[in-house]
Design a protein around this motif. Sequence first.
Motif, PDB file in Angstrom:
ATOM      1  N   VAL A   1       0.956  -1.231  -0.070  1.00 48.98           N
ATOM      2  CA  VAL A   1       0.103  -0.132   0.136  1.00 48.98           C
ATOM      3  C   VAL A   1       0.524   1.133  -0.236  1.00 48.98           C
ATOM      4  CG1 VAL A   1      -2.378   1.456   1.456  1.00 48.98           C
ATOM      5  CG2 VAL A   1      -2.013  -1.039   1.119  1.00 48.98           C
TER       6      VAL A   1
ATOM      7  N   ALA B   1       1.322   5.247  -0.072  1.00 47.03           N
ATOM      8  CA  ALA B   1       0.312   6.747   0.655  1.00 47.03           C
ATOM      9  C   ALA B   1       1.195   7.616   1.265  1.00 47.03           C
ATOM     10  CB  ALA B   1      -0.298   6.388   1.616  1.00 47.03           C
TER      11      ALA B   1
ATOM     12  N   ARG C   1     -11.489   7.161   6.610  1.00 43.53           N
ATOM     13  CA  ARG C   1     -11.862   5.642   5.618  1.00 43.53           C
ATOM     14  C   ARG C   1     -13.767   5.807   5.088  1.00 43.53           C
ATOM     15  NH1 ARG C   1      -8.751   2.143   3.669  1.00 43.53           N
ATOM     16  NH2 ARG C   1      -9.844   0.620   3.990  1.00 43.53           N
TER      17      ARG C   1
ATOM     18  N   ASP D   1     -12.767  -2.436   5.379  1.00 44.33           N
ATOM     19  CA  ASP D   1     -11.694  -2.855   6.569  1.00 44.33           C
ATOM     20  C   ASP D   1     -11.299  -1.395   7.236  1.00 44.33           C
ATOM     21  OD1 ASP D   1     -10.994  -4.458   7.481  1.00 44.33           O
ATOM     22  OD2 ASP D   1      -9.205  -4.874   6.367  1.00 44.33           O
ATOM     23  N   LEU D   2     -11.765  -1.307   8.211  1.00 44.46           N
ATOM     24  CA  LEU D   2     -10.866   0.072   9.602  1.00 44.46           C
ATOM     25  C   LEU D   2     -11.938   0.996   8.933  1.00 44.46           C
ATOM     26  CD1 LEU D   2      -7.135  -0.641   8.342  1.00 44.46           C
ATOM     27  CD2 LEU D   2      -8.132  -1.995  10.224  1.00 44.46           C
TER      28      LEU D   2
ATOM     29  N   GLU E   1      -6.344   8.044   6.945  1.00 41.18           N
ATOM     30  CA  GLU E   1      -5.308   7.300   7.484  1.00 41.18           C
ATOM     31  C   GLU E   1      -4.645   8.837   6.370  1.00 41.18           C
ATOM     32  OE1 GLU E   1      -6.921   4.264   4.463  1.00 41.18           O
ATOM     33  OE2 GLU E   1      -7.696   5.742   2.792  1.00 41.18           O
ATOM     34  N   PHE E   2      -3.514   8.484   5.287  1.00 41.15           N
ATOM     35  CA  PHE E   2      -3.031   9.360   4.864  1.00 41.15           C
ATOM     36  C   PHE E   2      -2.979   8.710   3.403  1.00 41.15           C
ATOM     37  CE2 PHE E   2      -0.126   8.866   8.426  1.00 41.15           C
ATOM     38  CZ  PHE E   2      -0.042  10.474   8.577  1.00 41.15           C
ATOM     39  N   PRO E   3      -3.715   9.858   2.764  1.00 36.86           N
ATOM     40  CA  PRO E   3      -4.437   9.392   1.229  1.00 36.86           C
ATOM     41  C   PRO E   3      -3.900   8.227   0.439  1.00 36.86           C
ATOM     42  CG  PRO E   3      -4.801  11.407   2.309  1.00 36.86           C
ATOM     43  CD  PRO E   3      -4.125  11.216   2.319  1.00 36.86           C
ATOM     44  N   GLY E   4      -3.924   6.869   0.027  1.00 39.78           N
ATOM     45  CA  GLY E   4      -3.277   6.613  -0.569  1.00 39.78           C
ATOM     46  C   GLY E   4      -4.028   5.421  -1.400  1.00 39.78           C
ATOM     47  N   GLY E   5      -3.124   3.775  -1.647  1.00 41.50           N
ATOM     48  CA  GLY E   5      -3.446   2.663  -1.939  1.00 41.50           C
ATOM     49  C   GLY E   5      -2.777   1.686  -2.681  1.00 41.50           C
ATOM     50  N   LYS E   6      -3.444   0.658  -2.905  1.00 37.06           N
ATOM     51  CA  LYS E   6      -2.881  -0.618  -3.407  1.00 37.06           C
ATOM     52  C   LYS E   6      -2.394   0.100  -4.630  1.00 37.06           C
ATOM     53  CE  LYS E   6      -5.871  -3.504  -1.210  1.00 37.06           C
ATOM     54  NZ  LYS E   6      -7.164  -3.521  -1.103  1.00 37.06           N
TER      55      LYS E   6
ATOM     56  N   LYS F   1      -4.855  -9.335   7.379  1.00 37.29           N
ATOM     57  CA  LYS F   1      -4.355  -9.017   6.231  1.00 37.29           C
ATOM     58  C   LYS F   1      -2.688  -8.971   6.889  1.00 37.29           C
ATOM     59  CE  LYS F   1      -6.511  -5.201   5.587  1.00 37.29           C
ATOM     60  NZ  LYS F   1      -7.548  -4.826   4.732  1.00 37.29           N
TER      61      LYS F   1
ATOM     62  N   LEU G   1       0.201  -6.271   5.237  1.00 33.46           N
ATOM     63  CA  LEU G   1       0.800  -4.860   5.080  1.00 33.46           C
ATOM     64  C   LEU G   1       2.185  -3.823   4.655  1.00 33.46           C
ATOM     65  CD1 LEU G   1      -0.365  -1.864   6.099  1.00 33.46           C
ATOM     66  CD2 LEU G   1      -2.256  -2.565   5.269  1.00 33.46           C
TER      67      LEU G   1
ATOM     68  N   LEU H   1       2.905  -0.478   3.919  1.00 36.29           N
ATOM     69  CA  LEU H   1       2.480   0.523   4.250  1.00 36.29           C
ATOM     70  C   LEU H   1       3.572   1.553   3.630  1.00 36.29           C
ATOM     71  CD1 LEU H   1       0.500   2.988   4.369  1.00 36.29           C
ATOM     72  CD2 LEU H   1       0.569   3.126   6.481  1.00 36.29           C
TER      73      LEU H   1
ATOM     74  N   ASP I   1       0.028   3.231  11.134  1.00 30.23           N
ATOM     75  CA  ASP I   1      -0.089   4.897  11.188  1.00 30.23           C
ATOM     76  C   ASP I   1       0.433   5.628  12.569  1.00 30.23           C
ATOM     77  OD1 ASP I   1      -2.608   4.164   9.645  1.00 30.23           O
ATOM     78  OD2 ASP I   1      -1.692   5.838   8.014  1.00 30.23           O
TER      79      ASP I   1
HETATM   80  N1  8DG Z   1      -4.584   4.572   2.339  1.00 31.23           N
HETATM   81  C1  8DG Z   1      -4.165   4.350   3.307  1.00 31.23           C
HETATM   82  N2  8DG Z   1      -4.253   2.374   3.881  1.00 31.23           N
HETATM   83  C2  8DG Z   1      -3.916   2.656   5.033  1.00 31.23           C
HETATM   84  C3  8DG Z   1      -3.210   3.343   5.771  1.00 31.23           C
HETATM   85  N3  8DG Z   1      -3.285   2.895   6.669  1.00 31.23           N
HETATM   86  C4  8DG Z   1      -3.348   1.085   6.780  1.00 31.23           C
HETATM   87  O1  8DG Z   1      -3.557   0.293   7.823  1.00 31.23           O
HETATM   88  N4  8DG Z   1      -3.856   0.931   5.590  1.00 31.23           N
HETATM   89  C5  8DG Z   1      -4.784   0.110   5.094  1.00 31.23           C
HETATM   90  C6  8DG Z   1      -6.169  -0.007   5.141  1.00 31.23           C
HETATM   91  C7  8DG Z   1      -6.380  -0.764   4.474  1.00 31.23           C
HETATM   92  O2  8DG Z   1      -6.261  -1.808   4.357  1.00 31.23           O
HETATM   93  C8  8DG Z   1      -5.266  -0.986   2.673  1.00 31.23           C
HETATM   94  C9  8DG Z   1      -5.729   0.559   1.915  1.00 31.23           C
HETATM   95  O3  8DG Z   1      -6.005  -0.483   0.738  1.00 31.23           O
HETATM   96  P1  8DG Z   1      -7.099   0.898   0.049  1.00 31.23           P
HETATM   97  O4  8DG Z   1      -7.988   1.925   0.714  1.00 31.23           O
HETATM   98  O5  8DG Z   1      -6.426   0.743  -1.441  1.00 31.23           O
HETATM   99  O6  8DG Z   1      -7.891  -0.543   0.227  1.00 31.23           O
HETATM  100  P2  8DG Z   1      -9.602  -0.668   0.458  1.00 31.23           P
HETATM  101  O7  8DG Z   1     -10.339  -0.116   1.678  1.00 31.23           O
HETATM  102  O8  8DG Z   1     -10.212  -1.363  -0.612  1.00 31.23           O
HETATM  103  O9  8DG Z   1      -9.247  -2.237   1.316  1.00 31.23           O
HETATM  104  P3  8DG Z   1      -9.674  -3.426   2.083  1.00 31.23           P
HETATM  105  O10 8DG Z   1     -10.663  -2.897   2.170  1.00 31.23           O
HETATM  106  O11 8DG Z   1      -9.923  -4.265   0.219  1.00 31.23           O
HETATM  107  O12 8DG Z   1      -8.412  -3.813   2.645  1.00 31.23           O
HETATM  108  O13 8DG Z   1      -4.169  -0.119   4.166  1.00 31.23           O
HETATM  109  C10 8DG Z   1      -3.102   4.621   5.780  1.00 31.23           C
HETATM  110  O14 8DG Z   1      -2.487   6.149   6.137  1.00 31.23           O
HETATM  111  N5  8DG Z   1      -3.611   4.826   4.201  1.00 31.23           N
END
Ligand code: 8DG
Length: 323
Positions: free
Chosen positions: A16, A18, A33, A38-39, A44-49, A88, A90, A92, A129
Amino acid sequence: MTESRAGASSGPSIHVVAGVITDARDRILLARRTEGRDLAGLWEFPGGKVDPGETPEQALVRELREELGIEARVGERVIVVPQQYPHKRLRLDVRRIAAWSGTVKGLDGQALAWVPPHRLASYAMPDADRPVVAALRDPSLYLITPEPEDDVSWLDGLRAACDAGIARVQLRAPMLSIVDPAHWSLLVERAVAIAREVDADVLVNGDLALAERHGIGLHLRAAQLAELTTRPDVPGRVIASCHTLDELVRAQACGCDAAVLGPVLPTASHPGQAGIGWDAFARLREQVALPIYAIGGLVARDVEVARAQGAQGVAAIRGLWPR
Ligand SMILES: Nc1nc2c([nH]c(=O)n2[C@H]2C[C@H](O)[C@@H](COP(=O)(O)OP(=O)(O)OP(=O)(O)O)O2)c(=O)[nH]1
């Protein structure tokens, strides 16, 4: 390491990326989010996979365009945090955004907030984070003083270290503190005055009473941590020495601000003892949300390598003490 915890650390890791986006007032952009993910609800800091075939930089530019409607230029790395969540793992990978254009909008319906760095910790964020926020705010170098041979050269050494940019220091004198505690207390007082001139954060090794008397933080030895269930009540930060996963888990449960983990590489102070290596460091790091300094055979220029393994930075005696 216990079986169950070691077993949890398996399976592929999701990459991931960010961005740390700042405005003209140096505030940092956080996004909330959205529901159903999830979560959800955490900031969070903007971004993604990172998608297959993409570089992390391309993925971050794409995500910021899709989520916020901005065009971004990706800058230097802040930290890569390996993190284990219940379902999972990850990595980051957090980058500074060197420049951006456009108007920031929550295009996925996400709430946004511009947050001054000192207020980041008051936002509820995912575990990965917490080390990111510490990497943005707290010193990457943690100097541990050598045993004083004479007061003048020890205090001069500390002054030179502070002048060279050391902003966090642990006052430690394993022999003097036992042999002549009154003298050690006077030396601590003089050291605190030197560190305060440059606003450096000061902790004393192992001595709660000295920490209280001088209004500073406390560095816990691993044996002291083993006896604790709550955070020691000191005016400054609490950082714990750890060597195992159980110690890291305890440091986190006790509310420590950070931990020191190692030895990562072999060191002159522990001849014949192999370091745990960076892979093991990262594997331990991912099981807790604590900021962790790496220690053992490291010097200031190792900060970049350390940050790539999720460390807050480097802690050292010889490696950071001026020669
Ligand atoms: N962009 C971002 N993601 C973060 C941060 N901290 C952190 O644990 N994450 C995790 C959350 C998600 O599991 C993953 C980012 O994936 P995403 O935002 O593209 O995915 P998503 O919601 O579709 O993901 P998921 O529910 O399928 O896991 O990284 C952060 O600061 N920024």
